[in-house]
Motif scaffolding. Structure first.
Motif, PDB file in Angstrom:
ATOM      1  N   PRO A  52      -1.296  35.171 127.900  1.00  0.00           N
ATOM      2  CA  PRO A  52      -1.105  36.517 128.745  1.00  0.00           C
ATOM      3  C   PRO A  52      -2.077  37.530 128.144  1.00  0.00           C
ATOM      4  O   PRO A  52      -2.583  37.337 127.056  1.00  0.00           O
ATOM      5  CB  PRO A  52       0.206  36.774 128.556  1.00  0.00           C
ATOM      6  N   TYR A  54      -2.311  40.633 126.040  1.00  0.00           N
ATOM      7  CA  TYR A  54      -1.562  41.357 125.121  1.00  0.00           C
ATOM      8  C   TYR A  54      -2.074  42.771 124.975  1.00  0.00           C
ATOM      9  O   TYR A  54      -1.144  43.736 124.865  1.00  0.00           O
ATOM     10  CB  TYR A  54      -1.767  40.751 123.636  1.00  0.00           C
ATOM     11  N   HIS A 119      10.082  40.880 135.870  1.00  0.00           N
ATOM     12  CA  HIS A 119      10.501  40.255 134.579  1.00  0.00           C
ATOM     13  C   HIS A 119      11.456  38.964 134.782  1.00  0.00           C
ATOM     14  O   HIS A 119      12.447  38.437 133.929  1.00  0.00           O
ATOM     15  CB  HIS A 119      11.346  41.069 133.763  1.00  0.00           C
ATOM     16  N   ARG A 157       6.163  39.470 133.235  1.00  0.00           N
ATOM     17  CA  ARG A 157       6.394  39.559 131.927  1.00  0.00           C
ATOM     18  C   ARG A 157       7.597  38.487 131.744  1.00  0.00           C
ATOM     19  O   ARG A 157       8.648  38.591 132.071  1.00  0.00           O
ATOM     20  CB  ARG A 157       6.815  40.677 131.300  1.00  0.00           C
ATOM     21  N   GLY A 161       9.592  36.755 125.775  1.00  0.00           N
ATOM     22  CA  GLY A 161       8.022  36.393 125.263  1.00  0.00           C
ATOM     23  C   GLY A 161       7.902  34.900 125.370  1.00  0.00           C
ATOM     24  O   GLY A 161       6.958  34.518 124.584  1.00  0.00           O
ATOM     25  N   TYR A 163       6.780  31.673 126.209  1.00  0.00           N
ATOM     26  CA  TYR A 163       5.650  30.891 127.339  1.00  0.00           C
ATOM     27  C   TYR A 163       4.980  29.924 126.826  1.00  0.00           C
ATOM     28  O   TYR A 163       4.792  29.863 125.502  1.00  0.00           O
ATOM     29  CB  TYR A 163       4.778  32.110 127.885  1.00  0.00           C
ATOM     30  N   CYS A 178       0.119  37.584 133.659  1.00  0.00           N
ATOM     31  CA  CYS A 178       1.164  37.421 132.777  1.00  0.00           C
ATOM     32  C   CYS A 178       0.940  38.675 131.584  1.00  0.00           C
ATOM     33  O   CYS A 178      -0.386  38.734 131.290  1.00  0.00           O
ATOM     34  CB  CYS A 178       0.885  36.054 132.093  1.00  0.00           C
ATOM     35  N   GLN A 180       1.827  40.559 128.078  1.00  0.00           N
ATOM     36  CA  GLN A 180       2.565  40.332 127.068  1.00  0.00           C
ATOM     37  C   GLN A 180       2.803  41.882 126.043  1.00  0.00           C
ATOM     38  O   GLN A 180       2.568  42.656 126.931  1.00  0.00           O
ATOM     39  CB  GLN A 180       2.159  39.372 125.887  1.00  0.00           C
ATOM     40  N   TRP A 181       2.829  41.952 124.856  1.00  0.00           N
ATOM     41  CA  TRP A 181       2.857  43.055 124.111  1.00  0.00           C
ATOM     42  C   TRP A 181       2.243  42.899 122.822  1.00  0.00           C
ATOM     43  O   TRP A 181       2.441  41.934 122.102  1.00  0.00           O
ATOM     44  CB  TRP A 181       4.307  43.845 123.921  1.00  0.00           C
ATOM     45  N   ASN A 182       1.611  43.918 122.179  1.00  0.00           N
ATOM     46  CA  ASN A 182       1.012  43.606 121.027  1.00  0.00           C
ATOM     47  C   ASN A 182       1.640  44.349 119.880  1.00  0.00           C
ATOM     48  O   ASN A 182       1.158  44.363 118.707  1.00  0.00           O
ATOM     49  CB  ASN A 182      -0.453  43.669 121.078  1.00  0.00           C
ATOM     50  N   ASP A 184       5.673  45.836 119.218  1.00  0.00           N
ATOM     51  CA  ASP A 184       7.272  45.444 119.648  1.00  0.00           C
ATOM     52  C   ASP A 184       7.878  46.483 118.817  1.00  0.00           C
ATOM     53  O   ASP A 184       7.961  46.637 117.663  1.00  0.00           O
ATOM     54  CB  ASP A 184       7.709  44.136 119.401  1.00  0.00           C
TER      55      ASP A 184
END
Length: 203
Positions: A52, A54, A119, A157, A161, A163, A178, A180-182, A184
């Protein structure tokens, strides 16, 4: 060649023999190199992992703030008020079932100018279900969100997380990207505001 018959003599000298051997050996080396190179290319293609997004590199001092909505909506009004105070627009990744349960909150998010994206529909682990089920999770959630906000999600998303390459490809096959996050915040563990600020701002 002697006489008038059809029989001839071909003289093989040491020089010719060495040259022929060299040509054959060179041909074998080239064939092996080509075969090895092709296998490396195929192997690289097979090993390529789809991931995805990020983060996006930018020279601007900006962050993309996202929220996942899957449980209740008791904080939505307070959160919207805080974001409005800072003129901040965010992306909310909404579970389809959450959208069904709290349509008014979803509507508030959209009317405040925030993005409302998918989501999944039931917060299922995408790596544990079939491609057909993944597509259903995406389409059902998008249908529900679009029915409330009037806009169809373009981002997805994965729940928790979780995947793999197949999941990311399935999301893109459905026409979504897609995300994600870098960083959290891990706010769901309720570590306190100072810990959350330090964890986020420290990165």
């Amino acid at each position: 060649m002697k006489g008038s018959g059809n029989m001839g003599y071909f003289v093989v000298t040491k020089k010719k023999l060495m040259f022929s051997s060299f040509v054959i050996l060179f041909g074998i080396i080239i064939a092996v190199c080509i075969a090895y190179g092709a296998s490396k290319v195929v192997g690289t293609m097979q090993d390529k992992k789809d991931i995805p997004i990020y983060s996006v590199d930018t020279q601007e001092k900006k962050v993309a703030i996202t929220f996942n909505c899957a449980w209740d909506d008791k904080d939505i009004d307070a959160l919207l008020q805080i974001l409005e105070g800072y003129n901040a627009k965010c992306t909310f990744f909404v579970v389809g079932q959450w959208c069904e349960t709290y349509p008014e909150s979803v509507r508030k998010l959209a009317e405040a100018g925030h993005e409302v994206m998918s989501h999944s529909d039931t917060h299922a682990d995408m790596t544990q279900i079939s491609n057909e089920q993944i597509q259903a999770e995406i389409q059902n959630s998008c249908d529900k969100i679009q029915a409330v906000t009037g806009a169809r999600p373009t981002l997805f998303r994965v729940p928790s997380g979780s995947y793999n390459s197949e999941v990311v490809r399935a999301v893109r096959d459905a026409g979504l990207e897609c995300i994600q996050w870098n960083i959290d915040s891990v706010d769901w563990k309720k570590p306190g505001a100072e810990t959350i600020v330090e964890r986020v701002m420290g990165k």
